[in-house]
Design a protein around this motif. Sequence first.
Motif, PDB file in Angstrom:
ATOM      1  N   LEU A   1      11.730  -2.125  -5.179  1.00  0.00           N
ATOM      2  CA  LEU A   1      10.709  -3.103  -5.586  1.00  0.00           C
ATOM      3  C   LEU A   1      11.138  -4.525  -5.217  1.00  0.00           C
ATOM      4  CD1 LEU A   1       9.419  -1.717  -9.012  1.00  0.00           C
ATOM      5  CD2 LEU A   1       8.442  -1.439  -6.714  1.00  0.00           C
ATOM      6  N   GLU A   2      12.452  -4.778  -5.279  1.00  0.00           N
ATOM      7  CA  GLU A   2      12.934  -6.120  -4.902  1.00  0.00           C
ATOM      8  C   GLU A   2      12.661  -6.350  -3.408  1.00  0.00           C
ATOM      9  OE1 GLU A   2      14.502  -3.808  -6.480  1.00  0.00           O
ATOM     10  OE2 GLU A   2      15.056  -4.631  -8.432  1.00  0.00           O
ATOM     11  N   ALA A   3      12.950  -5.345  -2.584  1.00  0.00           N
ATOM     12  CA  ALA A   3      12.718  -5.491  -1.133  1.00  0.00           C
ATOM     13  C   ALA A   3      11.234  -5.699  -0.857  1.00  0.00           C
ATOM     14  CB  ALA A   3      13.236  -4.261  -0.392  1.00  0.00           C
ATOM     15  N   LEU A   4      10.393  -4.924  -1.552  1.00  0.00           N
ATOM     16  CA  LEU A   4       8.940  -5.094  -1.366  1.00  0.00           C
ATOM     17  C   LEU A   4       8.505  -6.483  -1.829  1.00  0.00           C
ATOM     18  CD1 LEU A   4       7.652  -1.580  -2.503  1.00  0.00           C
ATOM     19  CD2 LEU A   4       7.668  -2.488  -0.167  1.00  0.00           C
ATOM     20  N   GLY A   5       9.085  -6.952  -2.926  1.00  0.00           N
ATOM     21  CA  GLY A   5       8.708  -8.267  -3.464  1.00  0.00           C
ATOM     22  C   GLY A   5       9.083  -9.398  -2.525  1.00  0.00           C
ATOM     23  N   GLN A   6      10.202  -9.250  -1.822  1.00  0.00           N
ATOM     24  CA  GLN A   6      10.685 -10.314  -0.925  1.00  0.00           C
ATOM     25  C   GLN A   6      10.119 -10.197   0.485  1.00  0.00           C
ATOM     26  OE1 GLN A   6      14.900  -9.705  -1.099  1.00  0.00           O
ATOM     27  NE2 GLN A   6      15.027 -10.345  -3.251  1.00  0.00           N
ATOM     28  N   ALA A   7       9.559  -9.022   0.804  1.00  0.00           N
ATOM     29  CA  ALA A   7       9.157  -8.780   2.200  1.00  0.00           C
ATOM     30  C   ALA A   7       8.043  -9.718   2.633  1.00  0.00           C
ATOM     31  CB  ALA A   7       8.682  -7.341   2.347  1.00  0.00           C
ATOM     32  N   SER A   8       8.085 -10.123   3.898  1.00  0.00           N
ATOM     33  CA  SER A   8       6.954 -10.848   4.477  1.00  0.00           C
ATOM     34  C   SER A   8       5.914  -9.867   4.975  1.00  0.00           C
ATOM     35  CB  SER A   8       7.448 -11.711   5.645  1.00  0.00           C
ATOM     36  OG  SER A   8       8.374 -12.649   5.145  1.00  0.00           O
TER      37      SER A   8
ATOM     38  N   PRO B   1       1.117  -0.389  -6.249  1.00  0.00           N
ATOM     39  CA  PRO B   1       0.707  -1.717  -6.714  1.00  0.00           C
ATOM     40  C   PRO B   1       1.469  -2.844  -5.992  1.00  0.00           C
ATOM     41  CG  PRO B   1       1.075  -0.255  -8.579  1.00  0.00           C
ATOM     42  CD  PRO B   1       1.551   0.484  -7.366  1.00  0.00           C
ATOM     43  N   ALA B   2       2.740  -2.608  -5.675  1.00  0.00           N
ATOM     44  CA  ALA B   2       3.524  -3.654  -4.989  1.00  0.00           C
ATOM     45  C   ALA B   2       2.964  -3.902  -3.584  1.00  0.00           C
ATOM     46  CB  ALA B   2       4.992  -3.229  -4.900  1.00  0.00           C
ATOM     47  N   LEU B   3       2.459  -2.831  -2.954  1.00  0.00           N
ATOM     48  CA  LEU B   3       1.920  -2.983  -1.592  1.00  0.00           C
ATOM     49  C   LEU B   3       0.637  -3.801  -1.582  1.00  0.00           C
ATOM     50  CD1 LEU B   3       2.438   0.550   0.030  1.00  0.00           C
ATOM     51  CD2 LEU B   3       3.914  -1.456   0.109  1.00  0.00           C
ATOM     52  N   ARG B   4      -0.104  -3.756  -2.688  1.00  0.00           N
ATOM     53  CA  ARG B   4      -1.363  -4.494  -2.762  1.00  0.00           C
ATOM     54  C   ARG B   4      -1.117  -6.005  -2.745  1.00  0.00           C
ATOM     55  NH1 ARG B   4      -2.995  -0.586  -7.221  1.00  0.00           N
ATOM     56  NH2 ARG B   4      -3.865   1.218  -6.083  1.00  0.00           N
ATOM     57  N   GLN B   5       0.144  -6.400  -3.015  1.00  0.00           N
ATOM     58  CA  GLN B   5       0.487  -7.839  -3.052  1.00  0.00           C
ATOM     59  C   GLN B   5       1.030  -8.334  -1.718  1.00  0.00           C
ATOM     60  OE1 GLN B   5      -0.362  -9.109  -5.962  1.00  0.00           O
ATOM     61  NE2 GLN B   5      -0.780  -7.015  -6.658  1.00  0.00           N
ATOM     62  N   LYS B   6       1.067  -7.435  -0.698  1.00  0.00           N
ATOM     63  CA  LYS B   6       1.780  -7.772   0.531  1.00  0.00           C
ATOM     64  C   LYS B   6       0.913  -7.492   1.760  1.00  0.00           C
ATOM     65  CE  LYS B   6       5.536  -9.172  -1.070  1.00  0.00           C
ATOM     66  NZ  LYS B   6       6.145 -10.458  -0.718  1.00  0.00           N
ATOM     67  N   PRO B   7       1.189  -8.179   2.877  1.00  0.00           N
ATOM     68  CA  PRO B   7       0.556  -7.761   4.136  1.00  0.00           C
ATOM     69  C   PRO B   7       1.154  -6.410   4.528  1.00  0.00           C
ATOM     70  CG  PRO B   7       1.560  -9.949   4.346  1.00  0.00           C
ATOM     71  CD  PRO B   7       2.061  -9.361   3.074  1.00  0.00           C
ATOM     72  N   VAL B   8       0.291  -5.418   4.721  1.00  0.00           N
ATOM     73  CA  VAL B   8       0.761  -4.074   5.072  1.00  0.00           C
ATOM     74  C   VAL B   8       0.090  -3.651   6.376  1.00  0.00           C
ATOM     75  CG1 VAL B   8       0.941  -1.660   4.361  1.00  0.00           C
ATOM     76  CG2 VAL B   8       1.044  -3.486   2.635  1.00  0.00           C
ATOM     77  N   VAL B   9       0.907  -3.239   7.349  1.00  0.00           N
ATOM     78  CA  VAL B   9       0.395  -2.767   8.642  1.00  0.00           C
ATOM     79  C   VAL B   9       0.984  -1.393   8.921  1.00  0.00           C
ATOM     80  CG1 VAL B   9       0.190  -3.226  11.125  1.00  0.00           C
ATOM     81  CG2 VAL B   9       0.270  -5.143   9.498  1.00  0.00           C
ATOM     82  N   GLY B  10       0.106  -0.451   9.312  1.00  0.00           N
ATOM     83  CA  GLY B  10       0.585   0.898   9.570  1.00  0.00           C
ATOM     84  C   GLY B  10       0.242   1.376  10.971  1.00  0.00           C
ATOM     85  N   VAL B  11       0.898   2.476  11.340  1.00  0.00           N
ATOM     86  CA  VAL B  11       0.643   3.146  12.613  1.00  0.00           C
ATOM     87  C   VAL B  11       0.053   4.513  12.300  1.00  0.00           C
ATOM     88  CG1 VAL B  11       1.638   4.062  14.757  1.00  0.00           C
ATOM     89  CG2 VAL B  11       2.623   2.014  13.683  1.00  0.00           C
ATOM     90  N   SER B  12      -1.080   4.816  12.926  1.00  0.00           N
ATOM     91  CA  SER B  12      -1.731   6.102  12.642  1.00  0.00           C
ATOM     92  C   SER B  12      -0.875   7.273  13.139  1.00  0.00           C
ATOM     93  CB  SER B  12      -3.096   6.186  13.328  1.00  0.00           C
ATOM     94  OG  SER B  12      -3.622   7.488  13.126  1.00  0.00           O
ATOM     95  N   PRO B  13      -0.661   8.280  12.281  1.00  0.00           N
ATOM     96  CA  PRO B  13       0.058   9.487  12.712  1.00  0.00           C
ATOM     97  C   PRO B  13      -0.876  10.508  13.364  1.00  0.00           C
ATOM     98  CG  PRO B  13      -0.434   9.677  10.399  1.00  0.00           C
ATOM     99  CD  PRO B  13      -1.001   8.355  10.833  1.00  0.00           C
ATOM    100  N   ILE B  14      -2.176  10.214  13.326  1.00  0.00           N
ATOM    101  CA  ILE B  14      -3.174  11.103  13.921  1.00  0.00           C
ATOM    102  C   ILE B  14      -3.666  10.469  15.211  1.00  0.00           C
ATOM    103  CG2 ILE B  14      -5.420  12.239  13.619  1.00  0.00           C
ATOM    104  CD1 ILE B  14      -3.344  13.265  11.671  1.00  0.00           C
ATOM    105  N   VAL B  15      -3.649  11.226  16.293  1.00  0.00           N
ATOM    106  CA  VAL B  15      -4.076  10.714  17.606  1.00  0.00           C
ATOM    107  C   VAL B  15      -5.171  11.638  18.146  1.00  0.00           C
ATOM    108  CG1 VAL B  15      -3.360  10.349  19.999  1.00  0.00           C
ATOM    109  CG2 VAL B  15      -1.829   9.688  18.120  1.00  0.00           C
ATOM    110  N   GLY B  16      -6.315  11.077  18.422  1.00  0.00           N
ATOM    111  CA  GLY B  16      -7.395  11.897  18.985  1.00  0.00           C
ATOM    112  C   GLY B  16      -7.773  13.055  18.077  1.00  0.00           C
ATOM    113  N   GLY B  17      -7.725  12.815  16.766  1.00  0.00           N
ATOM    114  CA  GLY B  17      -8.141  13.872  15.829  1.00  0.00           C
ATOM    115  C   GLY B  17      -7.098  14.964  15.638  1.00  0.00           C
ATOM    116  N   ARG B  18      -5.902  14.742  16.188  1.00  0.00           N
ATOM    117  CA  ARG B  18      -4.877  15.780  16.059  1.00  0.00           C
ATOM    118  C   ARG B  18      -3.549  15.155  15.602  1.00  0.00           C
ATOM    119  NH1 ARG B  18      -5.921  20.213  19.142  1.00  0.00           N
ATOM    120  NH2 ARG B  18      -3.730  20.578  19.593  1.00  0.00           N
TER     121      ARG B  18
END
Length: 321
Positions: free
Chosen positions: A190-197, A221-238
């Motif tokens: 939680l500390e790392a999430l709190g400090q993360a940019s 809840p901690a993620l809702r306070q932060k900019p979060v960017v993800g990479v899709s694990p699904i490609v072309g529906g698979r």
Amino acid sequence: MTHSATPDGGVVALAGGIGAARFLRGLVQVVAPGALTVVANTGDDLRLHGLHISPDLDTITYTLGGGVHPVQGWGRADEHHTVAAELAERYGVPGWFTLGDRDLATHLLRTGMLADGATLSQATARIAAAWNLPFRLLPMTDDPVATMVETTDGRTLHFQEWWVGERAKPDVVAVGLEGAATARPAPGVLEALGQASVVLLCPSNPVVSIGTILDVPGIRPALRQKPVVGVSPIVGGRVVRGMADRLLPVLGADVSAAAVADLYSDFLDGWVMDTADRGGVPAVQSLGIVARVTDTIMRTDAVSAALARSVLDVATEVVRR
Ligand code: FO1
């Protein structure tokens, strides 16, 4: 070279197993050493032969430490199976879960430390240091948790018993993280999430890797306070690898990049999809999420690094919104 957007608050990456490890090989090329904390799934963890095995922690450690089995993507390179053969042949204890001799050294060290009162975090730090990992590796929790699946024939199995032991043959009607209700985020999470940019979601299974990390109380809840960017694990529906296509329907979600973004839409700010999923951009944008398409099939470390740069570019765009 490090990405200009390597934020001073640091980067936290949520990670599962093989896909996450591939992505991290690129991320460590663009994020300043010491700026990255990886929080890994422990729902795959299981006890076998009295040993505590942590598949996702070990896949990340072996891959980023340069010792992973190059074809399997899990377990050790240059491996032998003398112990497993002796267990099976002399003692009649067959191994449905392949544990090589070198891999057993990791499980013996971890199990010994736990037996002496150490936490999973402490054991993980000891193992990560031995592999000179270029980031801090934290388990999502030190508490006992296990991903369990309920099959259509009425059984409840540990995820590994289903995925490896039964080769994912039975269909699944429910999946969940046993122990989640009383699990606490591991020290530092939680500390790392709190400090993360910025917080990044590696291209991992949205149900039994990212989903299980999110099930640990306090993390979502901690993620809702932060900019979060993800990479899709699904490609072309698979799926690129693994079994998310068998588990997403259990949650009522389509097997698509946009559907996974929707699962995360209460906290997700940016979503990087493969060029094959360009058609999903409007659906993702309609969720108020910045969408970017690029090559996400990490055939080489160069592609992984380019993908990591794209993710951090989206993070910069999100922060400037
Ligand atoms: N995956 C398999 O398909 N078969 C195995 O026998 C197997 C053994 C194994 C041992 C240690 C370890 O860290 C991982 C292992 N895996 C094996 C991979 C494991 O099932 C992963 O949890 C999944 O691939 C999902 O990440």
